[in-house]
Design a protein around this motif. Structure first.
Motif, PDB file in Angstrom:
ATOM      1  N   GLN A 142       6.219  -9.378   1.844  1.00 40.45           N
ATOM      2  CA  GLN A 142       4.853  -9.885   1.982  1.00 40.45           C
ATOM      3  C   GLN A 142       3.988  -9.466   0.801  1.00 40.45           C
ATOM      4  OE1 GLN A 142       3.931  -8.221   5.941  1.00 40.45           O
ATOM      5  NE2 GLN A 142       3.684 -10.319   6.674  1.00 40.45           N
ATOM      6  N   ALA A 143       4.135  -8.209   0.373  1.00 39.52           N
ATOM      7  CA  ALA A 143       3.351  -7.713  -0.760  1.00 39.52           C
ATOM      8  C   ALA A 143       3.732  -8.449  -2.039  1.00 39.52           C
ATOM      9  CB  ALA A 143       3.576  -6.209  -0.931  1.00 39.52           C
ATOM     10  N   TYR A 148       1.943 -12.180  -6.166  1.00 35.69           N
ATOM     11  CA  TYR A 148       2.180 -13.390  -6.957  1.00 35.69           C
ATOM     12  C   TYR A 148       0.950 -14.306  -6.888  1.00 35.69           C
ATOM     13  CZ  TYR A 148       4.132 -17.883  -8.426  1.00 35.69           C
ATOM     14  OH  TYR A 148       4.343 -19.084  -9.061  1.00 35.69           O
ATOM     15  N   ASN A 149       0.447 -14.511  -5.669  1.00 36.57           N
ATOM     16  CA  ASN A 149      -0.750 -15.349  -5.495  1.00 36.57           C
ATOM     17  C   ASN A 149      -1.981 -14.705  -6.130  1.00 36.57           C
ATOM     18  OD1 ASN A 149       0.681 -17.293  -4.028  1.00 36.57           O
ATOM     19  ND2 ASN A 149       0.305 -16.264  -2.082  1.00 36.57           N
ATOM     20  N   LEU A 150      -2.095 -13.387  -5.969  1.00 30.57           N
ATOM     21  CA  LEU A 150      -3.254 -12.681  -6.515  1.00 30.57           C
ATOM     22  C   LEU A 150      -3.268 -12.760  -8.043  1.00 30.57           C
ATOM     23  CD1 LEU A 150      -5.754 -10.939  -6.167  1.00 30.57           C
ATOM     24  CD2 LEU A 150      -4.279  -8.924  -6.046  1.00 30.57           C
ATOM     25  N   ASN A 151      -2.102 -12.635  -8.670  1.00 33.46           N
ATOM     26  CA  ASN A 151      -2.037 -12.726 -10.130  1.00 33.46           C
ATOM     27  C   ASN A 151      -2.528 -14.092 -10.612  1.00 33.46           C
ATOM     28  OD1 ASN A 151      -1.058 -10.146 -10.506  1.00 33.46           O
ATOM     29  ND2 ASN A 151       1.084 -10.769 -10.581  1.00 33.46           N
ATOM     30  N   GLN A 152      -2.116 -15.143  -9.920  1.00 33.43           N
ATOM     31  CA  GLN A 152      -2.562 -16.481 -10.293  1.00 33.43           C
ATOM     32  C   GLN A 152      -4.077 -16.622 -10.135  1.00 33.43           C
ATOM     33  OE1 GLN A 152       0.071 -18.886  -7.720  1.00 33.43           O
ATOM     34  NE2 GLN A 152       1.004 -19.680  -9.588  1.00 33.43           N
ATOM     35  N   ALA A 204       1.386  -1.891   4.317  1.00 32.86           N
ATOM     36  CA  ALA A 204       0.409  -2.699   5.060  1.00 32.86           C
ATOM     37  C   ALA A 204      -0.998  -2.500   4.508  1.00 32.86           C
ATOM     38  CB  ALA A 204       0.455  -2.341   6.544  1.00 32.86           C
ATOM     39  N   ASP A 205      -1.340  -1.257   4.124  1.00 32.44           N
ATOM     40  CA  ASP A 205      -2.650  -0.983   3.519  1.00 32.44           C
ATOM     41  C   ASP A 205      -2.822  -1.815   2.240  1.00 32.44           C
ATOM     42  OD1 ASP A 205      -3.080   0.886   5.515  1.00 32.44           O
ATOM     43  OD2 ASP A 205      -2.507   2.605   4.256  1.00 32.44           O
ATOM     44  N   ASN A 206      -1.770  -1.864   1.445  1.00 34.17           N
ATOM     45  CA  ASN A 206      -1.840  -2.589   0.176  1.00 34.17           C
ATOM     46  C   ASN A 206      -1.827  -4.099   0.362  1.00 34.17           C
ATOM     47  OD1 ASN A 206      -1.694  -0.783  -2.428  1.00 34.17           O
ATOM     48  ND2 ASN A 206      -0.481   0.261  -0.858  1.00 34.17           N
ATOM     49  N   ILE A 207      -1.111  -4.574   1.364  1.00 36.66           N
ATOM     50  CA  ILE A 207      -1.112  -6.007   1.663  1.00 36.66           C
ATOM     51  C   ILE A 207      -2.523  -6.464   2.028  1.00 36.66           C
ATOM     52  CG2 ILE A 207      -0.333  -7.743   3.346  1.00 36.66           C
ATOM     53  CD1 ILE A 207       2.331  -6.117   3.477  1.00 36.66           C
ATOM     54  N   PHE A 208      -3.203  -5.666   2.812  1.00 35.25           N
ATOM     55  CA  PHE A 208      -4.583  -5.986   3.207  1.00 35.25           C
ATOM     56  C   PHE A 208      -5.488  -6.038   1.979  1.00 35.25           C
ATOM     57  CE2 PHE A 208      -8.498  -4.659   5.811  1.00 35.25           C
ATOM     58  CZ  PHE A 208      -8.745  -5.968   6.182  1.00 35.25           C
ATOM     59  N   ARG A 209      -5.342  -5.034   1.089  1.00 34.60           N
ATOM     60  CA  ARG A 209      -6.123  -5.012  -0.161  1.00 34.60           C
ATOM     61  C   ARG A 209      -5.851  -6.261  -1.004  1.00 34.60           C
ATOM     62  NH1 ARG A 209      -4.105  -4.109  -4.910  1.00 34.60           N
ATOM     63  NH2 ARG A 209      -2.248  -3.033  -4.128  1.00 34.60           N
ATOM     64  N   ILE A 210      -4.593  -6.590  -1.160  1.00 42.12           N
ATOM     65  CA  ILE A 210      -4.183  -7.731  -1.985  1.00 42.12           C
ATOM     66  C   ILE A 210      -4.758  -9.032  -1.436  1.00 42.12           C
ATOM     67  CG2 ILE A 210      -2.188  -9.136  -2.643  1.00 42.12           C
ATOM     68  CD1 ILE A 210      -0.581  -6.417  -2.675  1.00 42.12           C
ATOM     69  N   ALA A 211      -4.572  -9.244  -0.135  1.00 40.76           N
ATOM     70  CA  ALA A 211      -4.994 -10.510   0.480  1.00 40.76           C
ATOM     71  C   ALA A 211      -6.502 -10.672   0.461  1.00 40.76           C
ATOM     72  CB  ALA A 211      -4.470 -10.584   1.913  1.00 40.76           C
TER      73      ALA A 211
END
Length: 277
Positions: A142-143, A148-152, A204-211
């Motif tokens: 998931q991360a 990948y989406n965040l970089n774009q 999970a903490d980082n996934i939340f930050r990323i999204a």
């Protein structure tokens, strides 16, 4: 056809939220606006029918239609409480399937949620039955997709130095630590990835930050690197503050697993190879 796909991804993905555990959800009130319903009762009728369909399919209603009450400003310094729902992707699919397909946006929604409802997504029960290493592998994937989406999105927002951009997010979440600081604290070997050496909770903490950073950059139409970096830091800090308010463990205090995910994935490949012999 590609234009329609991009349009649907934008209109529905832009209102998607991610909770503290990395789970996606949509708010019914926001979906109501996107689908072109001016009155709550119109979307609520669809929700009632969707809940009925969910029950008939033997799914847990609360997993897909979480009642959400919130206060809204109605002017003159007055607020009132309204009902909303946190909807899963499956719930959104059921709602649009009960809508009028002659409305273009409803038809687009039906296509979008039908295609995007990912059968490989685990239910809460299935996830809880996984071992810690299996949860790590699932969260790491998931991360990876999220980054990948965040970089774009970051590049589209004017970011040229992606390393500095990502460090801004880590600094917010890890109380000033950069990726290199996290690497050294975890005592990793040369070229090891810090995300490959996190437990499921830290991931999970980082996934939340990323999204949430991805969503805010899009929502605010950011067009310069300074603002993008500032937003990533602020989102990281907000996630950290949320963990603190909930009484959780700060990410830098979570244990580093004994083995990296690269090692686990290598073992898995070797096991598959041996099984074939």
């Amino acid at each position: 056809m590609n234009e329609i796909k991009e349009y649907t991804e934008k209109i529905f993905e832009d209102i998607k939220h991610i909770d503290e555990l990395g789970n996606e959800y949509w708010l019914a009130r926001e979906l109501q606006s996107i689908l072109g319903y001016n009155q709550w009762r119109s979307i609520n009728d669809l929700i009632v029918r969707a809940i009925s369909a969910c029950k008939e399919s033997k799914y847990n209603i609360d997993d897909h239609f979480a009642l959400h009450r919130k206060m809204v400003d109605i002017g003159s310094k007055t607020t009132r409480k309204i009902i909303d729902y946190k909807l899963s992707r499956y719930a959104c699919y059921l709602i649009v399937m009960n809508g009028n397909p002659q409305k273009e946006i409803i038809a687009l929604g039906q296509t979008y949620f039908a295609i995007q409802t990912r059968k490989q997504e685990l239910s809460e029960k299935e996830y809880n039955e996984l071992s810690e290493d299996e949860k790590r592998l699932y969260r790491r994937n998931q991360a990876r997709k999220g980054n990948y989406n965040l970089n774009q999105t970051a590049v589209n927002s004017g970011v040229k130095d992606l390393a500095r951009f990502h460090n801004a997010g880590y600094k917010g979440l890890y109380n000033g630590e950069t990726a290199d600081d996290i690497f050294k604290r975890k005592k990793l070997r040369y070229r090891e990835d810090i995300l490959d050496n996190m437990g499921s909770e830290e991931l999970a903490d980082n996934i939340f930050r990323i999204a949430q950073t991805d969503a805010k950059l899009k929502r605010d139409n950011v067009d310069n690197e300074y603002t993008a970096n500032s937003i990533h830091y602020e989102v990281g800090r907000e996630v950290r503050d949320s963990i603190k308010r909930l009484g959780g463990t700060m990410p830098e205090n979570l244990p580093t697993p004994d083995r990296s995910l690269k090692e686990l994935e290598k073992d898995k490949r070797n096991q598959l190879t041996n099984n074939k012999l």
